[in-house]
Design an enzyme around this catalytic site. Structure first.
Site, PDB file in Angstrom:
ATOM      1  N   LYS A  46      45.778  41.353  30.152  1.00 22.30           N
ATOM      2  CA  LYS A  46      46.027  42.750  30.531  1.00 22.30           C
ATOM      3  C   LYS A  46      47.163  42.826  31.536  1.00 22.30           C
ATOM      4  O   LYS A  46      47.312  41.931  32.357  1.00 22.30           O
ATOM      5  CB  LYS A  46      44.797  43.309  31.252  1.00 22.30           C
ATOM      6  CG  LYS A  46      43.721  43.831  30.372  1.00 22.30           C
ATOM      7  CD  LYS A  46      42.650  44.404  31.288  1.00 22.30           C
ATOM      8  CE  LYS A  46      41.464  44.910  30.520  1.00 22.30           C
ATOM      9  NZ  LYS A  46      40.473  45.494  31.431  1.00 22.30           N
ATOM     10  N   MET A  80      35.037  44.252  38.772  1.00 26.67           N
ATOM     11  CA  MET A  80      35.979  45.307  38.377  1.00 26.67           C
ATOM     12  C   MET A  80      35.703  46.609  39.145  1.00 26.67           C
ATOM     13  O   MET A  80      35.826  47.699  38.583  1.00 26.67           O
ATOM     14  CB  MET A  80      35.876  45.575  36.865  1.00 26.67           C
ATOM     15  CG  MET A  80      36.251  44.382  36.027  1.00 26.67           C
ATOM     16  SD  MET A  80      35.958  44.646  34.274  1.00 26.67           S
ATOM     17  CE  MET A  80      34.202  44.383  34.163  1.00 26.67           C
ATOM     18  N   ASP A  89      43.855  34.682  28.625  1.00 23.34           N
ATOM     19  CA  ASP A  89      43.850  35.913  29.412  1.00 23.34           C
ATOM     20  C   ASP A  89      44.638  35.768  30.711  1.00 23.34           C
ATOM     21  O   ASP A  89      45.078  34.687  31.069  1.00 23.34           O
ATOM     22  CB  ASP A  89      42.410  36.327  29.717  1.00 23.34           C
ATOM     23  CG  ASP A  89      41.787  37.078  28.554  1.00 23.34           C
ATOM     24  OD1 ASP A  89      42.522  37.470  27.633  1.00 23.34           O
ATOM     25  OD2 ASP A  89      40.555  37.259  28.570  1.00 23.34           O
TER      26      ASP A  89
HETATM   27  C1  LIG Z   1      36.923  41.414  32.898  1.00 24.56           C
HETATM   28  S1  LIG Z   1      35.956  40.757  34.198  1.00 24.56           S
HETATM   29  C2  LIG Z   1      35.704  39.150  33.571  1.00 24.56           C
HETATM   30  C3  LIG Z   1      34.620  38.379  34.268  1.00 24.56           C
HETATM   31  C4  LIG Z   1      34.523  36.941  33.794  1.00 24.56           C
HETATM   32  N1  LIG Z   1      34.184  36.882  32.395  1.00 24.56           N
HETATM   33  C5  LIG Z   1      33.536  36.118  34.614  1.00 24.56           C
HETATM   34  O1  LIG Z   1      32.500  35.676  34.098  1.00 24.56           O
HETATM   35  O2  LIG Z   1      33.843  35.865  35.783  1.00 24.56           O
HETATM   36  C6  LIG Z   1      37.191  40.541  35.439  1.00 24.56           C
HETATM   37  C7  LIG Z   1      36.616  40.767  36.853  1.00 24.56           C
HETATM   38  O3  LIG Z   1      35.954  39.595  37.296  1.00 24.56           O
HETATM   39  C8  LIG Z   1      36.117  39.461  38.686  1.00 24.56           C
HETATM   40  N2  LIG Z   1      36.821  38.200  38.961  1.00 24.56           N
HETATM   41  C9  LIG Z   1      37.161  37.270  38.060  1.00 24.56           C
HETATM   42  N3  LIG Z   1      37.711  36.200  38.665  1.00 24.56           N
HETATM   43  C10 LIG Z   1      37.721  36.473  39.981  1.00 24.56           C
HETATM   44  C11 LIG Z   1      38.148  35.762  41.154  1.00 24.56           C
HETATM   45  N4  LIG Z   1      38.689  34.556  41.067  1.00 24.56           N
HETATM   46  N5  LIG Z   1      37.984  36.348  42.351  1.00 24.56           N
HETATM   47  C12 LIG Z   1      37.436  37.563  42.458  1.00 24.56           C
HETATM   48  N6  LIG Z   1      37.015  38.285  41.411  1.00 24.56           N
HETATM   49  C13 LIG Z   1      37.139  37.742  40.189  1.00 24.56           C
HETATM   50  C14 LIG Z   1      36.912  40.662  39.173  1.00 24.56           C
HETATM   51  O4  LIG Z   1      35.986  41.663  39.556  1.00 24.56           O
HETATM   52  C15 LIG Z   1      37.650  41.039  37.902  1.00 24.56           C
HETATM   53  O5  LIG Z   1      38.032  42.397  37.921  1.00 24.56           O
END
Ligand SMILES: C[S@@+](CC[C@H](N)C(=O)[O-])C[C@H]1O[C@@H](n2cnc3c(N)ncnc32)[C@H](O)[C@@H]1O
Length: 254
Positions: free
Chosen positions: A56, A169, A34
Site C-alpha cells: 500500500k 491500524m 507487502d
Molecule cells: C494490515 S495490519 C497487518 C497486521 C499483521 N498481519 C500482523 O499480524 O502483525 C498492519 C498494522 O499492523 C500494525 N503493525 C504491523 N507491524 C508493526 C510494527 N512493526 N510496529 C507497530 N505496528 C505494527 C500496525 O497497526 C499496522 O497498521
C-alpha cells in the site's frame, strides 16, 4: 502447476522470521511482498527470484486486492514456488484469508506459513505483557481502521470488559477510538501505549491515558500499535529490568 505459500514475515526484526519462512523464501521463484517487509527478509531470496511489490502507498493499495489474487493464480501457472509475503501473521488483518479462499476456488495448491504477529510481539518488545497474573487475564486484538460504507464498524462496547485491548491500524482514528472506549465504560485514566515501528531500530513508545488521547491526542506515526489497559503501567518497570539485564550481561562478559 505451482504452489503458493502465504507467509508471515513477522513484525520487522528479521530474527523473528520463522525457520520455515526462511526456507520457503529461499526456495521461491516469485515473491509478492507487502510494504513493511524489510530488505533483510528479501535478502533470503535466490538471486534470480522475481520480487514483486504489491504493498500500500498512503493507505491505498498500489495494486487492488483483486489484481493481487489474479497475479497469484497467474504465477502459479508459470512458476513452481510462489511466496505471498505479508507483515506479521498472514491471517491477522492481512487479507491472507481472502487470498487463501481465492486460491482454493481456483484449484491452486497453497500452504499457510504463520508468522509472529505484531499484535503481541510489538508490545512485548516495548516491555508490555498483554496478560499478567492479578492484572489482566484477557486480551482482544481489534482493527482501528475506520470501516465505512458497506463494511461493519467495530462495536467498541463489546470490548468494555476485556482487560487489555490491542488496536492495529488505529493511529488515524485514535481520538475517536479513545472517546468510544470511554463511552463504552472504560476508565478515562486507563493508560494507553502507542508503539511505533516496533521491533525495529526505530521503535518508539508513547505513553498516555484514554482521557488525554480523547481530548488532545499525542503525536504518533503509523505503523503503530495502540495498547489500552492496566498492563501498560508495567512498561517502565519491565523496560528498566530488561536494560538492567543487558548491563548485567555486559558486566558478566567484560
Ligand atoms: C494490515 S495490519 C497487518 C497486521 C499483521 N498481519 C500482523 O499480524 O502483525 C498492519 C498494522 O499492523 C500494525 N503493525 C504491523 N507491524 C508493526 C510494527 N512493526 N510496529 C507497530 N505496528 C505494527 C500496525 O497497526 C499496522 O497498521
Amino acid at each position: 502447476m505451482g504452489k503458493v505459500y502465504l507467509v508471515g514475515a513477522g513484525p520487522g526484526d528479521p530474527e523473528l522470521l520463522t525457520l520455515k519462512a526462511v526456507r520457503v523464501i529461499s526456495e521461491a521463484d516469485v515473491i509478492l511482498y507487502d510494504r513493511l517487509i524489510g530488505e533483510e527478509v528479501l535478502n533470503f531470496a535466490k538471486p534470480d527470484c522475481k520480487l514483486i511489490y504489491v504493498g500500500k502507498e498512503d493507505g491505498k493499495h498500489t495494486i487492488p486486492q483483486e489484481e493481487i489474487n489474479k497475479l497469484l493464480v497467474y504465477y502459479a501457472s508459470t512458476h513452481r514456488n510462489i511466496v505471498r509475503l505479508k507483515g506479521g501473521d498472514p491471517f491477522v488483518f492481512g487479507r491472507g484469508g481472502e487470498e487463501a479462499l481465492y486460491l482454493k476456488e481456483h484449484g491452486i495448491p497453497y500452504e499457510v506459513v504463520p508468522g509472529v504477529s505484531s499484535a503481541y510481539s510489538v508490545p512485548a518488545y516495548a516491555g508490555i505483557p498483554l496478560t499478567f497474573r492479578g492484572i489482566a487475564s484477557s486480551f482482544a486484538v481489534i482493527t482501528g481502521h475506520e470501516c465505512t460504507g458497506k463494511e461493519k464498524r467495530v462495536n467498541w462496547r463489546a470490548f468494555g470488559s476485556i482487560d487489555t485491548l490491542v488496536i492495529l491500524m488505529g493511529v488515524k482514528n485514535r481520538q475517536r477510538i479513545a472517546k468510544e472506549l470511554i463511552e463504552a465504560g472504560r476508565v478515562p485514566d486507563e493508560p494507553v501505549a502507542f508503539i511505533e515501528r516496533g521491533t525495529t531500530n526505530e521503535q518508539r513508545t508513547v505513553i498516555s491515558t484514554l482521557r488525554e488521547v480523547a481530548s488532545n491526542p499525542p503525536e504518533v506515526k503509523p505503523p503503530a500499535i495502540m495498547v489500552v489497559g492496566e498492563v501498560v503501567r508495567l512498561q517502565s518497570d519491565i523496560s528498566q529490568l530488561l536494560e538492567n539485564v543487558k548491563n548485567y550481561e555486559g558486566a558478566y562478559h567484560a
